[in-house]
Design an enzyme around this catalytic site. Structure first.
Site, PDB file in Angstrom:
ATOM      1  N   GLU A 161       0.778  -1.247   0.000  1.00 16.51           N
ATOM      2  CA  GLU A 161       0.000   0.000   0.000  1.00 16.51           C
ATOM      3  C   GLU A 161       0.808   1.296   0.000  1.00 16.51           C
ATOM      4  O   GLU A 161       0.539   2.200   0.794  1.00 16.51           O
ATOM      5  CB  GLU A 161      -0.970  -0.018   1.189  1.00 16.51           C
ATOM      6  CG  GLU A 161      -1.877  -1.234   1.162  1.00 16.51           C
ATOM      7  CD  GLU A 161      -2.798  -1.345   2.371  1.00 16.51           C
ATOM      8  OE1 GLU A 161      -2.630  -0.561   3.320  1.00 16.51           O
ATOM      9  OE2 GLU A 161      -3.671  -2.205   2.356  1.00 16.51           O
ATOM     10  N   GLU A 172      -6.242 -10.837  -0.955  1.00 12.73           N
ATOM     11  CA  GLU A 172      -7.054 -10.570   0.244  1.00 12.73           C
ATOM     12  C   GLU A 172      -8.537 -10.487  -0.139  1.00 12.73           C
ATOM     13  O   GLU A 172      -9.192  -9.481   0.061  1.00 12.73           O
ATOM     14  CB  GLU A 172      -6.622  -9.260   0.913  1.00 12.73           C
ATOM     15  CG  GLU A 172      -5.154  -9.205   1.278  1.00 12.73           C
ATOM     16  CD  GLU A 172      -4.742  -7.962   2.064  1.00 12.73           C
ATOM     17  OE1 GLU A 172      -5.620  -7.258   2.594  1.00 12.73           O
ATOM     18  OE2 GLU A 172      -3.526  -7.696   2.142  1.00 12.73           O
TER      19      GLU A 172
HETATM   20  C1  GLA Z   1      -5.039  -4.517   4.406  1.00  6.04           C
HETATM   21  C2  GLA Z   1      -3.839  -5.266   4.863  1.00  6.04           C
HETATM   22  C3  GLA Z   1      -4.166  -6.541   5.559  1.00  6.04           C
HETATM   23  C4  GLA Z   1      -5.418  -6.483   6.361  1.00  6.04           C
HETATM   24  C5  GLA Z   1      -6.532  -5.937   5.516  1.00  6.04           C
HETATM   25  C6  GLA Z   1      -7.887  -5.939   6.156  1.00  6.04           C
HETATM   26  O1  GLA Z   1      -5.417  -4.651   3.180  1.00  6.04           O
HETATM   27  O2  GLA Z   1      -2.955  -5.536   3.832  1.00  6.04           O
HETATM   28  O3  GLA Z   1      -3.108  -6.904   6.361  1.00  6.04           O
HETATM   29  O4  GLA Z   1      -5.186  -5.783   7.502  1.00  6.04           O
HETATM   30  O5  GLA Z   1      -6.180  -4.647   5.173  1.00  6.04           O
HETATM   31  O6  GLA Z   1      -7.995  -5.022   7.136  1.00  6.04           O
END
Ligand code: GLA
Length: 425
Positions: free
Chosen positions: A215, A331
């Site tokens: 990120e 994710e």
């Molecule tokens: C982000 C992070 C994850 C997790 C998600 C969900 O995307 O990369 O580690 O914490 O948020 O909260």
């Protein structure tokens, strides 16, 4: 405003994370309002769009797992199978491995589902710098080791999540450092390198790829990088150079174990990739131009039922593969709420998970997996951000205490229509 109007609620910081969040400047808040990014709960609120949540997850915290859980794995059963009795990992064997992000509590609540349906795991929180670190040079590996041992015992691979991320960092990491000071930049580089040199070899036998940087790209489409108002890494370096150093240290740590060992393992990971894809590719290309490899890009895929479209996701995957990077779905979960109907956070009221909503949710999963299968040659893995609705960060973000239904098994660990939609096509 319109440009951001359909942003997905992003992940949020956990309680631990919130405590560590730097105060947000008014500029950052302005951007937020403009883009209607996520309101991050504890972190100065709005702030970081980040979502990232991360860790968010507060979800991760035990409380959640408790809701609706039925206890031991034995009680939960193995959670349903597809035509011919095939499990998720068996159905997708010709396509890609199937992962789940888990906490140690999952090894009790959904152990049988994990072993039956999944062939890889990611630590939901327990390999993050701020979680494993107990001080400079000291660590508590107990939770991370428990997950790694589970993976080893069950012949699963792990995604290492995450080496460098602006959230869930230890409080000592930036302490005493002044922004854009050459000596302090060297100190921070040394701290990053020491951490990477410690964690990478510890799990090298079981981790087959690392989220090296998570990120780094701004939520503001007009800005390339999450800057010093959100990221202490950026603030101290005074630039995105920290991204290069993260990849270099990760590459060096892997190659030090055995030459060639880094191949295929170095990923950049982010959310809302459909909006950020060009900037992500430019960043990864820049790292490579400096002589350090980047092998793939992770699409988090915290998505809504109605956004982004599969066409938009497919276009992002095509751009990434055309640029020469592997893709992983890192994710995945599908919220049933749209909290940004007009671009600003407008928390949706709690809903019942009616048969009609369940059918819509399942259809979204069917469409997503049809897309992933089409791109199977380029996708290295698909990982869900959780297993059952008993434990999901989306019960707390962006609206605390509101029940969500994002995963393939319900809060009692029983199969949902979404599981059927993913298994049978
Ligand atoms: C982000 C992070 C994850 C997790 C998600 C969900 O995307 O990369 O580690 O914490 O948020 O909260």
């Amino acid at each position: 405003m319109t440009v951001c109007s359909n942003l997905l609620p992003l992940p949020i910081p956990s309680t631990q994370d919130a405590a560590r969040c730097p105060p947000r400047g008014s500029a950052a808040l302005g951007i937020l309002a403009l883009c209607s990014l996520l309101s991050l709960g504890g972190c100065g609120s709005s702030a970081t769009p980040n979502g990232s949540g991360a860790g968010g997850m507060g979800a991760g915290t035990g409380g959640m797992a408790a809701t609706g859980g039925t206890g031991s794995g034995a009680a939960t059963g193995t959670g349903g199978t597809g035509d011919g009795g095939l499990t998720l990992k068996e159905v997708y064997q010709p396509y890609f491995p199937i992962g789940a992000a888990i906490a140690p509590s999952h090894l009790t609540t959904v152990k049988d589902i994990l072993v039956t349906h999944f062939n890889r795991i990611t630590a939901e929180n327990d390999m993050k710098f701020g979680i494993v670190s107990t001080g400079e040079g000291t660590y508590d590996w107990s939770a991370a080791d428990e997950l790694a041992d589970f993976a080893r015992e069950n012949d699963m691979a792990m995604t290492g999540h995450a080496l460098v991320w602006h959230r869930q960092t230890p409080s000592w990491l930036f302490s005493g450092l002044t922004a854009e000071n050459a000596d302090d930049i060297e100190t921070l580089k040394g701290r990053m390198k020491a951490h990477i040199d410690t964690i990478v070899p510890r799990y090298d036998d079981v981790v087959d790829n690392w989220d090296v940087v998570n990120e780094a790209i701004s939520d503001d489409p007009a800005v390339d990088f999450r800057d010093g108002s959100e990221s202490d890494y950026f603030r101290i370096f005074g630039s995105e150079d920290y991204v290069y150093w993260a990849f270099k240290y990760a590459y060096d740590a892997l190659e030090a174990i055995e030459p060639g060992n880094a191949e295929g393992k170095l990923y950049y990971n982010d959310y809302n990739v459909t909006l950020k894809v060009d900037r992500i590719i430019a960043l990864c290309d820049w790292v490579k131009e400096q002589g350090v490899p980047v092998h793939g890009i992770g699409l988090q895929q915290h998505v809504r039922i109605d956004w982004p479209s599969t066409a938009e996701i497919g276009a992002a995957i095509d751009k990434i593969t055309a640029a020469g990077y592997a893709v992983k779905i890192s994710e995945l979960d599908v919220t049933v709420y749209n909290d940004y109907p007009a671009g600003e956070l407008e928390p949706a009221p709690e809903v019942e998970f009616t048969p009609a909503l369940e059918a819509e949710h399942a259809q979204r999963y069917a469409n997503l997996f049809a897309l992933y299968r089409e791109h199977a040659d380029d996708i290295t893995s698909v990982t869900f951000w959780g297993v059952s609705d008993a434990h999901t960060w989306l019960d707390d973000e962006p609206v605390a205490g509101r029940t969500n239904y994002p995963l393939l098994w319900d809060a009692n660990h029983e199969p949902k229509d979404a599981l059927d939609a993913v298994l049978n096509f």
